[in-house]
Design a protein around this motif. Structure first.
Motif, mmCIF file in Angstrom:
data_model
loop_
_atom_site.group_PDB
_atom_site.id
_atom_site.type_symbol
_atom_site.label_atom_id
_atom_site.label_comp_id
_atom_site.label_asym_id
_atom_site.label_seq_id
_atom_site.Cartn_x
_atom_site.Cartn_y
_atom_site.Cartn_z
ATOM 1 N N THR A 194 0.829 -1.200 0.000
ATOM 2 C CA THR A 194 0.000 0.000 0.000
ATOM 3 C C THR A 194 0.868 1.258 0.000
ATOM 4 O OG1 THR A 194 -1.759 -1.211 1.097
ATOM 5 C CG2 THR A 194 -1.859 1.182 1.234
ATOM 6 N N THR A 195 1.904 1.266 0.827
ATOM 7 C CA THR A 195 2.863 2.378 0.838
ATOM 8 C C THR A 195 3.443 2.593 -0.553
ATOM 9 O OG1 THR A 195 3.469 1.804 3.093
ATOM 10 C CG2 THR A 195 5.030 3.156 1.870
ATOM 11 N N ALA A 226 0.859 3.984 -3.122
ATOM 12 C CA ALA A 226 0.654 5.419 -2.925
ATOM 13 C C ALA A 226 1.861 6.207 -3.426
ATOM 14 C CB ALA A 226 0.404 5.705 -1.448
ATOM 15 N N ASN A 251 -7.102 0.237 3.072
ATOM 16 C CA ASN A 251 -6.163 1.103 3.769
ATOM 17 C C ASN A 251 -5.518 2.149 2.872
ATOM 18 O OD1 ASN A 251 -6.102 0.563 6.550
ATOM 19 N ND2 ASN A 251 -5.179 -1.429 6.136
ATOM 20 N N LEU A 252 -5.671 1.965 1.566
ATOM 21 C CA LEU A 252 -5.043 2.916 0.659
ATOM 22 C C LEU A 252 -5.608 4.330 0.878
ATOM 23 C CD1 LEU A 252 -3.016 3.255 -1.638
ATOM 24 C CD2 LEU A 252 -4.797 2.611 -3.258
ATOM 25 N N VAL A 286 -3.754 5.812 3.893
ATOM 26 C CA VAL A 286 -2.366 6.163 3.577
ATOM 27 C C VAL A 286 -2.312 7.402 2.672
ATOM 28 C CG1 VAL A 286 -0.306 5.321 2.358
ATOM 29 C CG2 VAL A 286 -1.485 3.838 3.958
ATOM 30 N N SER A 326 2.822 8.045 6.430
ATOM 31 C CA SER A 326 1.522 7.393 6.586
ATOM 32 C C SER A 326 0.787 7.933 7.811
ATOM 33 C CB SER A 326 1.676 5.871 6.632
ATOM 34 O OG SER A 326 2.134 5.450 7.885
ATOM 35 N N ASN A 327 1.526 8.349 8.837
ATOM 36 C CA ASN A 327 0.888 8.977 10.007
ATOM 37 C C ASN A 327 0.034 10.167 9.601
ATOM 38 O OD1 ASN A 327 2.005 7.228 11.848
ATOM 39 N ND2 ASN A 327 3.688 8.579 12.431
ATOM 40 N N GLY A 382 -1.060 10.768 6.483
ATOM 41 C CA GLY A 382 -1.904 10.513 5.317
ATOM 42 C C GLY A 382 -1.387 11.146 4.043
ATOM 43 N N PRO A 410 1.420 10.314 0.637
ATOM 44 C CA PRO A 410 2.442 9.471 0.027
ATOM 45 C C PRO A 410 3.822 10.034 0.361
ATOM 46 C CG PRO A 410 0.737 10.015 -1.571
ATOM 47 C CD PRO A 410 0.471 10.845 -0.352
#
Lengths: 90, 271
Positions: free
Chosen positions: B17-18, B21, B45-46, B49, B219-220, B222, B224
């Motif tokens: 996912t990381t 993004a 979860n995308l 993120v 990611s914290n 939101g 990329p």
């Protein structure tokens, strides 16, 4: 445990990881390759038989046995007692 | 012509996912029209993120089932206007995805975008198979760790046999993205190194993403990582990977946080 021992005791483990993976994947690639080969073989054998005889798809079994000197391919087809031949002139 | 790309791995938690993004954002930051599609139905979860979790109204399942139009479900990124998100459903079952419905949505997306990036769920079940099925290109995300490499090998086998391209007898393009890489530990023999993983999986290398604090920080909040800290090591690695995807020929290096002796030592050419 002395500080020195702590220092020298840790051996690099990446080499072990690489070797374990190489051996494992060599086996797994052959195994998955086989199961796909067998699935294809089974499907095509069913298609050929179904062209001539009415069969139950569940009643066709294909098995591959790998021996040291010899391997066998076993094809087991359960035919109905009265064979309804397709395309037969009546 | 639009390219459909699947980001896949088999194993969970390796950075699919990381990477979806970051690669999506990097391609869009370079001017391409990009949509990132979350295929992880039930465990989406995308959106989180990407920082779009509060803007989700309709999702992929709604579009697949015809309850919403594609345009209603697409969420345009507020920072990069060429980047869009098609979120997954959080409440529905993965069985709500039908092969015909997915094919129809992918065809529609191909018409609107340059890149359609599908974020695959972990595992080798239906969801993962649907995510990869229409792909022209696959990015296999792998950690330098035995279970991840094994699962990647399995996924590569499936890409070669179960995708639409494979069924037509065509080859699907596959790239390795090595994530959470620690060049220091690899050099000390504590971690599989780039050459080890490349030799075992034998697919071309798209990039090496170093283990980095910036990824979690991004990611914290939101965002990329290519947007949150564009000059950091992870972001630079993703930018390079995105340019390689777009066809540029750039040599692969392990990006380091600090320049200097360490960088000279490990920032060398690797493939």
């Amino acid at each position: 445990m002395s500080l020195l021992a702590l220092f020298f005791k840790r051996k690099p483990t990446a080499g072990v990881a690489r070797e374990r993976l190489q051996i494992l994947l060599a086996h797994e690639r052959i195994a998955t390759g086989h199961s796909e080969l067998l699935a294809k073989l089974q499907e095509e054998i069913i298609q050929v038989i179904a062209k001539y005889i009415k069969i139950d798809r569940e009643q066709v079994h294909v098995k591959l046995d790998r021996g040291k000197d010899m391997s066998t391919l076993e094809i087991d087809v359960d035919l109905p007692s009265v064979m309804p031949l397709l395309g037969a002139r009546g | 012509m639009a390219k459909v790309l699947v980001v896949t791995s088999g194993k969970g938690g390796v950075g699919k996912t990381t990477s979806t993004a970051a690669l999506g954002a990097a391609l869009a930051q370079n001017g391409a029209n990009v949509v990132v599609v979350d295929f992880d139905v039930g465990l989406r979860n995308l959106d989180l993120v990407m920082g779009a979790e509060r803007r989700v109204v309709y999702d992929l399942i709604n579009v697949v089932q015809g309850d919403a139009k594609l345009a209603q479900a697409l969420i345009r990124d507020k920072r990069i206007d060429t980047l869009s998100l098609l979120p997954a459903s959080q409440t529905r079952d993965k069985d709500a995805l039908t092969p015909e419905g997915v094919a129809r949505v992918i065809d529609q997306l191909r018409e609107k975008f340059d890149w359609v990036i599908c974020d695959s769920p972990a595992g080798i079940e239906k969801g993962a198979m649907l995510a990869m099925h229409h792909a022209d290109t696959a990015v296999v995300v792998t950690n330098p760790e035995v279970s991840s490499v094994r699962d990647s090998d399995r996924i590569i086998g499936m890409l070669d046999s179960k995708t639409a391209k494979a069924e037509k007898g065509e080859r699907i393009e596959k790239h390795l993205l090595l994530t959470r890489y620690d060049p220091g530990r690899a050099a000390r023999g504590e971690m599989l190194n780039v050459e080890d993983v490349l030799e075992i999986l034998s697919i071309p290398l798209l990039g090496i993403i170093p283990e980095s604090e910036e990824v979690l920080r991004a990611s914290n909040v939101g965002s990329p990582v290519t947007l949150a800290s564009p000059t950091g090591a992870a972001a630079r690695a993703y930018f390079d990977a995105a340019r390689r995807l777009a066809g540029e020929n750039i040599e692969v290096v392990v990006p380091m946080e600090r320049k200097g002796f360490m960088s000279r030592l490990f920032g060398r050419r690797v493939a």
